[in-house]
Write a protein that holds these residues in place. Structure first.
Motif, PDB file in Angstrom:
ATOM      1  N   PHE A  82      68.203   7.953  35.696  1.00 12.18           N
ATOM      2  CA  PHE A  82      68.248   9.406  35.852  1.00 12.18           C
ATOM      3  C   PHE A  82      69.114   9.800  37.046  1.00 12.18           C
ATOM      4  O   PHE A  82      69.229   9.062  38.022  1.00 12.18           O
ATOM      5  CB  PHE A  82      66.838   9.959  36.121  1.00 12.18           C
ATOM      6  CG  PHE A  82      65.984  10.131  34.887  1.00 12.18           C
ATOM      7  CD1 PHE A  82      66.483   9.936  33.613  1.00 12.18           C
ATOM      8  CD2 PHE A  82      64.652  10.488  35.015  1.00 12.18           C
ATOM      9  CE1 PHE A  82      65.686  10.089  32.486  1.00 12.18           C
ATOM     10  CE2 PHE A  82      63.842  10.658  33.906  1.00 12.18           C
ATOM     11  CZ  PHE A  82      64.356  10.463  32.643  1.00 12.18           C
ATOM     12  N   ASP A  83      69.659  11.017  36.988  1.00 13.36           N
ATOM     13  CA  ASP A  83      70.308  11.524  38.183  1.00 13.36           C
ATOM     14  C   ASP A  83      69.242  11.985  39.173  1.00 13.36           C
ATOM     15  O   ASP A  83      68.035  11.902  38.906  1.00 13.36           O
ATOM     16  CB  ASP A  83      71.343  12.606  37.859  1.00 13.36           C
ATOM     17  CG  ASP A  83      70.745  13.921  37.379  1.00 13.36           C
ATOM     18  OD1 ASP A  83      69.526  14.144  37.522  1.00 13.36           O
ATOM     19  OD2 ASP A  83      71.511  14.759  36.851  1.00 13.36           O
ATOM     20  N   HIS A  84      69.673  12.501  40.321  1.00 13.17           N
ATOM     21  CA  HIS A  84      68.731  12.809  41.390  1.00 13.17           C
ATOM     22  C   HIS A  84      67.691  13.849  40.972  1.00 13.17           C
ATOM     23  O   HIS A  84      66.574  13.856  41.486  1.00 13.17           O
ATOM     24  CB  HIS A  84      69.493  13.311  42.619  1.00 13.17           C
ATOM     25  CG  HIS A  84      68.625  13.607  43.789  1.00 13.17           C
ATOM     26  ND1 HIS A  84      67.974  12.628  44.503  1.00 13.17           N
ATOM     27  CD2 HIS A  84      68.275  14.788  44.374  1.00 13.17           C
ATOM     28  CE1 HIS A  84      67.265  13.179  45.479  1.00 13.17           C
ATOM     29  NE2 HIS A  84      67.437  14.486  45.419  1.00 13.17           N
ATOM     30  N   TRP A  85      68.038  14.728  40.030  1.00 10.16           N
ATOM     31  CA  TRP A  85      67.137  15.803  39.624  1.00 10.16           C
ATOM     32  C   TRP A  85      66.301  15.429  38.406  1.00 10.16           C
ATOM     33  O   TRP A  85      65.575  16.265  37.874  1.00 10.16           O
ATOM     34  CB  TRP A  85      67.946  17.063  39.350  1.00 10.16           C
ATOM     35  CG  TRP A  85      68.723  17.490  40.557  1.00 10.16           C
ATOM     36  CD1 TRP A  85      68.264  18.214  41.627  1.00 10.16           C
ATOM     37  CD2 TRP A  85      70.082  17.177  40.849  1.00 10.16           C
ATOM     38  NE1 TRP A  85      69.256  18.373  42.565  1.00 10.16           N
ATOM     39  CE2 TRP A  85      70.392  17.746  42.116  1.00 10.16           C
ATOM     40  CE3 TRP A  85      71.088  16.463  40.171  1.00 10.16           C
ATOM     41  CZ2 TRP A  85      71.645  17.637  42.703  1.00 10.16           C
ATOM     42  CZ3 TRP A  85      72.334  16.344  40.765  1.00 10.16           C
ATOM     43  CH2 TRP A  85      72.603  16.936  42.003  1.00 10.16           C
ATOM     44  N   GLY A  86      66.405  14.185  37.952  1.00 10.45           N
ATOM     45  CA  GLY A  86      65.583  13.734  36.837  1.00 10.45           C
ATOM     46  C   GLY A  86      66.157  14.032  35.474  1.00 10.45           C
ATOM     47  O   GLY A  86      65.426  14.018  34.474  1.00 10.45           O
TER      48      GLY A  86
END
Length: 477
Positions: A82-86
Motif C-alpha cells: 500500500f501507499d502511505h495512505w493505505g
C-alpha cells in the motif's frame, strides 16, 4: 519461545522451518492462554508491517485466538505494498495480476502482548506474511531482514544490534489539526517545551508521569528500553534500546516502540511524532543503528584489540559507504524526510566515516575494544525499522564479501568538507531513481521488493506533486 496449541498445526504451513524461533505444539498452554484472554474479554489486534512501516491487520475477538495461532490470518498480499495512505498501488504487480490473492500472516511470538495504554483491555500480536504454500513472502519487510541475517549466518557471523529512536512530544490537538505544537506540561517548573534544553534532567522531570508509563509499557511488552535523554529540539527526546543478538527482534522492538510512544502520549493528553522534520527550524528525528558482528564462539569480530578495530570492521564500513546512495529511499522514504539533511544539523549529507565523530554518516564510537561497533547515522525516525536494518546490514555484508576498503576516516567537521564530496540523493525522486537502478538492492533485498516499494513511492510522489501548496498560492497568486 514456545507455544502450545490444542490441535495440530495445519500441515500446509511448515512452522518449524519458517519461523526464526522454533515452536512446539502441546495442549495445555494455549488452552490456558485462550481461557485467560476469553475470561478477561480481551480483543486482540493482529498486524503485519507494510513497506512504509505502517501496521496493517485485523481486530479479532478473544474467541479467535486458537484459530489465529494454528492457522494464521489471511490478508491480501497487496496490503504490504500500500501507499502511505493505505491505497492500492496497481502498478506493483500484486493487485489485479494476482486476483488480489491472499497471503498467510503467522504470529511471530508465542503469547499475545498486552496493550497497557488501551482504554479497554486489549492485546496485540505481531505477524509476518507467507505465501499460501508456506514459503516466505519476500515483499514482507520482516522477511527481507530475516533473509539478510541468514546470509550472515552462512559466513559464521551474527549481527548484534541496538537502535536509537528520536521523537517529538506534541500538544494533544496536533494530530487532529495536522500541525505540530509544543505540549503543555503539568509537572515541573516549565509550562511548555518551547526552548532547546539538550540533556536536560529538568525537562524530563516535567514529564515524569509520561516517561514512567513509557518505561512500564516497555517492560510489559518486553521492549528493552535503556536510557532516555532530551534532545536538540524543544520537546524532542531519544530512547535507546539495549543491544541484542537477534537483529529481527531489534526491529520488532523499534517497530512496536513507535506504537507504544504514540499510545502512551495520548493517555497523557499529548501527541507524539516520529516524522523526520516536523519543525522547519528545529532538529529532525533520527533513527541511529549500532551494530557489531560476533562469530560462532561469541567473539566480536570487529575487535582486534586496538582502537581502530579489525579489517572486517573497515570492510563493513566500506560497504556502507559504497552502497549508501542506493538505499537512500529506505533511509528517507518520504518527501519530508529530505528536509532533515542540512549542513550542521547532525544529519549527514554525504557518505563519510570517522572515529568518535558525530558529523559523519558512519561513526565508530569510542568504547572498550570488546564493544567495538559501527553506528549508522543516516536514517530518519520515519523509516521502516526492518528495511533500515536490512539495508544497513546488507551493505555491511556486501563490503565484507567484496573485501572493500574505505577511504581515510574524517577528523573534525565533516560538514566543512561537503563541497568536496558527492552528496547523497537530496530529493525524493532522485533517491527513487538510485534505488531502482541499484543492482545491490536487487541482489541483497530482492527484485520483488524493489518493484513493489518503488511503485508505492512513485504513486505517493504523483499524489503529492500533483497538489498545489499553500505557500505557492501565497507567493504567486
Amino acid at each position: 519461545m514456545k507455544v502450545s496449541v490444542i490441535e495440530p498445526v495445519n500441515e500446509n504451513l511448515p512452522w518449524l522451518e519458517i519461523h526464526d524461533v522454533q515452536y512446539m505444539f502441546y495442549n495445555d498452554k494455549l488452552q490456558r492462554m485462550t481461557m485467560s484472554i476469553v475470561q478477561e474479554g480481551n480483543e486482540f489486534d493482529l498486524f503485519i508491517t507494510d513497506l512504509n512501516g505502517n501496521l496493517r491487520g485485523k481486530r479479532i475477538p478473544a474467541s479467535g485466538l486458537k484459530g489465529v495461532m494454528t492457522q494464521g490470518v489471511n490478508l491480501p498480499q497487496s496490503v504490504i505494498g500500500f501507499d502511505h495512505w493505505g491505497d492500492d498501488v496497481v502498478e506493483n504487480g500484486l493487485v489485479f495480476e494476482t486476483g488480489d490473492s491472499d497471503g498467510i500472516c503467522l504470529p511471530v511470538h508465542a503469547d499475545p502482548i498486552t496493550v497497557p495504554w488501551a482504554a479497554e483491555p486489549r492485546d496485540q500480536i505481531l505477524a509476518m506474511m507467507y505465501n499460501p504454500d508456506g514459503t516466505p513472502f519476500m515483499c514482507d519487510p520482516r522477511q527481507i531482514l530475516n533473509n539478510i541475517v541468514e546470509r550472515f549466518k552462512t559466513l559464521g557471523y551474527t549481527p548484534v544490534v541496538a537502535t536509537e529512536l528520536e521523537f517529538y512530544l506534541l500538544d494533544g490537538d496536533s494530530e487532529s489539526k495536522k500541525r505540530p505544537a509544543e505540549p503543555t506540561m503539568t509537572e515541573g517548573s516549565r509550562s511548555t517545551l518551547t526552548q532547546t534544553d539538550c540533556y536536560s534532567i529538568e525537562e524530563m522531570d516535567g514529564l515524569t508521569g509520561f516517561f514512567t508509563d513509557v518505561r512500564n509499557a516497555c517492560d510489559e511488552q518486553g521492549i528493552p528500553a535503556d536510557t532516555i535523554i532530551s534532545e536538540l529540539g524543544p520537546g524532542q527526546f531519544e530512547i535507546n534500546m539495549n543491544h541484542t543478538s537477534n537483529a529481527v527482534q531489534a526491529a520488532d522492538h523499534a517497530n512496536l516502540f513507535k506504537r507504544l510512544v504514540k499510545g502512551v502520549a495520548r493517555t497523557h493528553g499529548f501527541g507524539a511524532t516520529f516524522m523526520a522534520k516536523p519543525y522547519p527550524q528545529k532538529s529532525g528525528n533520527g533513527f541511529h543503528v549500532h551494530f557489531s558482528l560476533i562469530d560462532n564462539d561469541g567473539k566480536n569480530v570487529f575487535d582486534d584489540g586496538t582502537e581502530k578495530g579489525s579489517e572486517l570492521l573497515r570492510r563493513a564500513v566500506a560497504g556502507l559507504l559504497n552502497r549508501m546512495s542506493d538505499s537512500m529511499l529506505i533511509f528517507a522514504p518520504h518527501l519530508n524526510s529530505y528536509r532533515r539533511f542540512q549542513l550542521g544539523t547532525h544529519a549527514p549529507t554525504f557518505a563519510s566515516w570517522g572515529y568518535e565523530n558525530r558529523t559523519v554518516s558512519v561513526r565508530i564510537p569510542e568504547s572498550p575494544c570488546v564493544a567495538r561497533r559501527i553506528e549508522h547515522r543516516v536514517s530518519g525516525a520515519d523509516a521502516n525499522p526492518y528495511l533500515v536494518l536490512a539495508a544497513v546490514l546488507g551493505a555491511a555484508l556486501y563490503g565484507i564479501e567484496q573485501k572493500l576498503s574505505p577511504p581515510s576516516p574524517i577528523e573534525g567537521d565533516a560538514y566543512a568538507l561537503a563541497d568536496q564530496h558527492e552528496t547523497l540523493p537530496n530529493r525524493w525522486e532522485l533517491a527513487s531513481e538510485s534505488f531502482k537502478d541499484s543492482s545491490f538492492v536487487k541482489d541483497y533485498l530482492g527484485e520483488s521488493f524493489v518493484r513493489v516499494f518503488a511503485a508505492a513511492k512513485e504513486q505517493e510522489q504523483s499524489k503529492i506533486f500533483s497538489q498545489i501548496s499553500n505557500v505557492e498560492y501565497e507567493a504567486y497568486l
